[in-house]
Every structure is written in structure tokens, then in C-alpha cells.
Scaffold this motif. Sequence first.
Motif, PDB file in Angstrom:
ATOM      1  N   MET A 200      75.241  47.043  13.651  1.00 59.00           N
ATOM      2  CA  MET A 200      74.897  48.271  12.965  1.00 59.00           C
ATOM      3  C   MET A 200      73.940  47.928  11.837  1.00 59.00           C
ATOM      4  SD  MET A 200      77.498  51.034  11.290  1.00 59.00           S
ATOM      5  CE  MET A 200      78.480  51.018  12.760  1.00 59.00           C
ATOM      6  N   LYS A 201      72.717  48.356  11.904  1.00 56.06           N
ATOM      7  CA  LYS A 201      71.687  47.977  10.943  1.00 56.06           C
ATOM      8  C   LYS A 201      71.188  49.195  10.189  1.00 56.06           C
ATOM      9  CE  LYS A 201      71.164  43.671  12.614  1.00 56.06           C
ATOM     10  NZ  LYS A 201      71.239  42.444  11.861  1.00 56.06           N
ATOM     11  N   ALA A 202      70.771  48.975   8.947  1.00 53.04           N
ATOM     12  CA  ALA A 202      70.152  50.038   8.185  1.00 53.04           C
ATOM     13  C   ALA A 202      68.791  50.336   8.787  1.00 53.04           C
ATOM     14  CB  ALA A 202      70.011  49.623   6.720  1.00 53.04           C
TER      15      ALA A 202
ATOM     16  N   LYS B 259      74.041  43.562   1.629  1.00 54.02           N
ATOM     17  CA  LYS B 259      74.705  42.793   0.593  1.00 54.02           C
ATOM     18  C   LYS B 259      75.791  43.658  -0.043  1.00 54.02           C
ATOM     19  CE  LYS B 259      70.773  39.839  -0.596  1.00 54.02           C
ATOM     20  NZ  LYS B 259      69.827  39.439  -1.666  1.00 54.02           N
ATOM     21  N   ALA B 260      76.933  43.045  -0.340  1.00 51.71           N
ATOM     22  CA  ALA B 260      78.060  43.803  -0.865  1.00 51.71           C
ATOM     23  C   ALA B 260      77.683  44.571  -2.133  1.00 51.71           C
ATOM     24  CB  ALA B 260      79.233  42.865  -1.143  1.00 51.71           C
ATOM     25  N   GLY B 261      76.889  43.960  -2.987  1.00 51.49           N
ATOM     26  CA  GLY B 261      76.501  44.633  -4.221  1.00 51.49           C
ATOM     27  C   GLY B 261      75.666  45.878  -3.978  1.00 51.49           C
ATOM     28  N   SER B 262      74.875  45.861  -2.905  1.00 53.82           N
ATOM     29  CA  SER B 262      74.011  47.005  -2.610  1.00 53.82           C
ATOM     30  C   SER B 262      74.814  48.228  -2.172  1.00 53.82           C
ATOM     31  CB  SER B 262      73.016  46.633  -1.515  1.00 53.82           C
ATOM     32  OG  SER B 262      72.199  45.564  -1.923  1.00 53.82           O
ATOM     33  N   LEU B 263      76.028  47.995  -1.668  1.00 49.36           N
ATOM     34  CA  LEU B 263      76.866  49.099  -1.205  1.00 49.36           C
ATOM     35  C   LEU B 263      77.184  50.051  -2.357  1.00 49.36           C
ATOM     36  CD1 LEU B 263      78.078  49.711   1.590  1.00 49.36           C
ATOM     37  CD2 LEU B 263      80.210  48.702   0.794  1.00 49.36           C
ATOM     38  N   TYR B 264      77.281  49.516  -3.567  1.00 48.84           N
ATOM     39  CA  TYR B 264      77.653  50.327  -4.722  1.00 48.84           C
ATOM     40  C   TYR B 264      76.536  51.277  -5.143  1.00 48.84           C
ATOM     41  CZ  TYR B 264      81.795  47.423  -5.157  1.00 48.84           C
ATOM     42  OH  TYR B 264      82.991  46.798  -4.922  1.00 48.84           O
ATOM     43  N   TYR B 265      75.359  51.095  -4.597  1.00 54.91           N
ATOM     44  CA  TYR B 265      74.276  52.045  -4.851  1.00 54.91           C
ATOM     45  C   TYR B 265      74.555  53.363  -4.153  1.00 54.91           C
ATOM     46  CZ  TYR B 265      69.632  54.160  -4.704  1.00 54.91           C
ATOM     47  OH  TYR B 265      68.573  55.029  -4.824  1.00 54.91           O
TER      48      TYR B 265
ATOM     49  N   THR C 181      87.531  46.706   3.210  1.00 55.73           N
ATOM     50  CA  THR C 181      87.057  46.351   1.873  1.00 55.73           C
ATOM     51  C   THR C 181      85.560  46.626   1.783  1.00 55.73           C
ATOM     52  OG1 THR C 181      86.526  44.089   2.520  1.00 55.73           O
ATOM     53  CG2 THR C 181      88.792  44.527   1.761  1.00 55.73           C
ATOM     54  N   MET C 182      85.058  46.702   0.563  1.00 60.90           N
ATOM     55  CA  MET C 182      83.623  46.924   0.387  1.00 60.90           C
ATOM     56  C   MET C 182      82.825  45.787   1.030  1.00 60.90           C
ATOM     57  SD  MET C 182      83.211  49.815  -1.210  1.00 60.90           S
ATOM     58  CE  MET C 182      81.805  50.008  -2.312  1.00 60.90           C
ATOM     59  N   ARG C 183      83.340  44.582   0.931  1.00 60.34           N
ATOM     60  CA  ARG C 183      82.653  43.431   1.528  1.00 60.34           C
ATOM     61  C   ARG C 183      82.624  43.543   3.052  1.00 60.34           C
ATOM     62  NH1 ARG C 183      81.158  38.732  -0.530  1.00 60.34           N
ATOM     63  NH2 ARG C 183      82.276  39.165  -2.468  1.00 60.34           N
ATOM     64  N   ALA C 184      83.746  43.973   3.659  1.00 56.85           N
ATOM     65  CA  ALA C 184      83.800  44.102   5.115  1.00 56.85           C
ATOM     66  C   ALA C 184      82.859  45.189   5.602  1.00 56.85           C
ATOM     67  CB  ALA C 184      85.237  44.401   5.554  1.00 56.85           C
ATOM     68  N   VAL C 185      82.808  46.294   4.862  1.00 54.49           N
ATOM     69  CA  VAL C 185      81.906  47.392   5.239  1.00 54.49           C
ATOM     70  C   VAL C 185      80.459  46.938   5.123  1.00 54.49           C
ATOM     71  CG1 VAL C 185      81.100  49.703   4.627  1.00 54.49           C
ATOM     72  CG2 VAL C 185      83.548  49.195   4.606  1.00 54.49           C
ATOM     73  N   ALA C 186      80.144  46.257   4.028  1.00 56.20           N
ATOM     74  CA  ALA C 186      78.771  45.777   3.824  1.00 56.20           C
ATOM     75  C   ALA C 186      78.354  44.836   4.943  1.00 56.20           C
ATOM     76  CB  ALA C 186      78.657  45.083   2.470  1.00 56.20           C
ATOM     77  N   ALA C 187      79.247  43.975   5.364  1.00 58.14           N
ATOM     78  CA  ALA C 187      78.931  43.036   6.433  1.00 58.14           C
ATOM     79  C   ALA C 187      78.642  43.765   7.731  1.00 58.14           C
ATOM     80  CB  ALA C 187      80.088  42.057   6.630  1.00 58.14           C
ATOM     81  N   LEU C 188      79.370  44.838   7.989  1.00 60.47           N
ATOM     82  CA  LEU C 188      79.200  45.557   9.253  1.00 60.47           C
ATOM     83  C   LEU C 188      77.884  46.324   9.303  1.00 60.47           C
ATOM     84  CD1 LEU C 188      80.700  45.918  11.896  1.00 60.47           C
ATOM     85  CD2 LEU C 188      81.847  47.915  10.936  1.00 60.47           C
ATOM     86  N   VAL C 189      77.383  46.736   8.148  1.00 57.27           N
ATOM     87  CA  VAL C 189      76.092  47.435   8.123  1.00 57.27           C
ATOM     88  C   VAL C 189      74.950  46.502   7.732  1.00 57.27           C
ATOM     89  CG1 VAL C 189      77.097  49.695   7.649  1.00 57.27           C
ATOM     90  CG2 VAL C 189      76.457  48.225   5.745  1.00 57.27           C
ATOM     91  N   ASP C 190      75.243  45.187   7.712  1.00 56.44           N
ATOM     92  CA  ASP C 190      74.217  44.185   7.420  1.00 56.44           C
ATOM     93  C   ASP C 190      73.569  44.430   6.063  1.00 56.44           C
ATOM     94  OD1 ASP C 190      72.751  41.914   7.947  1.00 56.44           O
ATOM     95  OD2 ASP C 190      71.121  43.004   8.922  1.00 56.44           O
TER      96      ASP C 190
ATOM     97  N   GLU D 228      75.891  55.357   8.058  1.00 64.24           N
ATOM     98  CA  GLU D 228      76.276  54.080   8.653  1.00 64.24           C
ATOM     99  C   GLU D 228      77.445  53.449   7.897  1.00 64.24           C
ATOM    100  OE1 GLU D 228      72.899  51.530   9.009  1.00 64.24           O
ATOM    101  OE2 GLU D 228      72.096  52.611  10.736  1.00 64.24           O
ATOM    102  N   ILE D 229      77.431  53.594   6.586  1.00 63.11           N
ATOM    103  CA  ILE D 229      78.539  53.065   5.785  1.00 63.11           C
ATOM    104  C   ILE D 229      79.837  53.780   6.137  1.00 63.11           C
ATOM    105  CG2 ILE D 229      79.464  52.920   3.429  1.00 63.11           C
ATOM    106  CD1 ILE D 229      76.526  52.521   2.500  1.00 63.11           C
ATOM    107  N   LEU D 230      79.783  55.097   6.244  1.00 64.01           N
ATOM    108  CA  LEU D 230      80.967  55.875   6.602  1.00 64.01           C
ATOM    109  C   LEU D 230      81.460  55.507   8.000  1.00 64.01           C
ATOM    110  CD1 LEU D 230      79.851  59.361   5.249  1.00 64.01           C
ATOM    111  CD2 LEU D 230      81.560  57.855   4.232  1.00 64.01           C
ATOM    112  N   ASP D 231      80.523  55.373   8.929  1.00 64.98           N
ATOM    113  CA  ASP D 231      80.890  54.985  10.297  1.00 64.98           C
ATOM    114  C   ASP D 231      81.579  53.624  10.307  1.00 64.98           C
ATOM    115  OD1 ASP D 231      79.781  57.300  11.253  1.00 64.98           O
ATOM    116  OD2 ASP D 231      77.925  56.370  11.957  1.00 64.98           O
TER     117      ASP D 231
END
Length: 208
Positions: A1-3, A54-60, A43-52, A25-28
Amino acid sequence: MKARDAGRPAAAGSATTKQRTIRDEILDAAAEIIVREGYDACTMRAVAALVDMKAGSLYYHFRSKDEIVEEILNQGIETLYARLAETMRGLPKEASFADRLAAAVGVHVSSLVGKDPTYMHVYEHLPPIIKRRSRKMREKYAQLWHDLFAGAVASGEAANGQDLRLLVPYFLGGLNRVPEWMRASGASSDQVAALAITTLLDGIGAKR
């Protein structure tokens, strides 16, 4: 799953298409993890990994895991609301309460156990305190059921004197556990729906 759609320009006064796509994509991804591995694994890290990402970028896009889960719940309830409202509108005006109830239960149950988007299957995997999120949307959906029962009371098809503020959440709470009952009993969704309808309309007392 890619952005995707990284270079698309922003529309004035609204989120960019890129942002909307990434949020989806994050919700999916979060819904997929919850259904497949459980709430704690999301976790936020697991979700970030699945959408390819960085974990920190998820908080945007989301401030927390709870915010992601609440959005998933909102979208799931919105889907239920739209389906039930459309079904009720499509019934003949002369349809009986029993027919209306059967149609409503059918929509609710089939949405929870059918081949729907993963969002619809997340609820049963959440801890009780999280299930109580999205109060506004849950109340909006419950109002459709309140109107259904109130209409039956007004028409004389249901007994007066029941506190619908208790009956509606009691009944919906049972329906929301249908997936669990099906796994435990081996019953089909049609069997569980029929049981819910029959016990509400006729009770379980022996006829004398």
C-alpha cells in the motif's frame, strides 16, 4: 500500500487530493491491522509501515491512534446510516412494523458480517471504552431505530409504555454482537437476524 498523487496541487480552501488519499490509505491500513491482528497491534508505527511512510510523518495526518480509530468508526456508522435510511425510504408506506423491522435488522446484520469494506468489521475487535467513541454518529444512527419503534407504537403495532431510550440501545447492543454469536454457535446471519426479530416481536414466553 503506497502513498499516491504526491505532485497534485492543492485546491483552495480544502485538503489536497494527496492528503485525502493518504488519509484514506492510513484508515484502510489501520482497519486492516485491527481486523487481522487486533486493536493492540494497531500502533502508529505499524500503520506507517503498511502505508510505506515514516512513523513521524503519520502525525501530520492524524494526531493519535485514537483519532484514526474514531474516524474509522465514524465512517462505518455513516455507511450503516446511509444504508438503513435508504432501505427505510424504499419500503412501501403501508409496510408493517414487522416488515420494517426485518428490513432494518437485515441491513445491520449483513453490514457487520458481509463482504464489506474492512471498516465495517472493526467494531467487534475494539475494547469497550473505544466502542463508545463517535457518540454523535452513534446517536444519529440510533435515531433511525428510535423512529422505527416510535412509529410502531403510534400505529398500535407495538405496545406503548416501553422506554425507547433503553430499548433502542439494548436492541442495537445485541445486534452488534452478531459476529461473535455466529462464531460461537455456527449459526448463519439469517438465523441470528430471524432470532432477533422473533424475540422482539413475540418474546420467548410459552403461549397459553
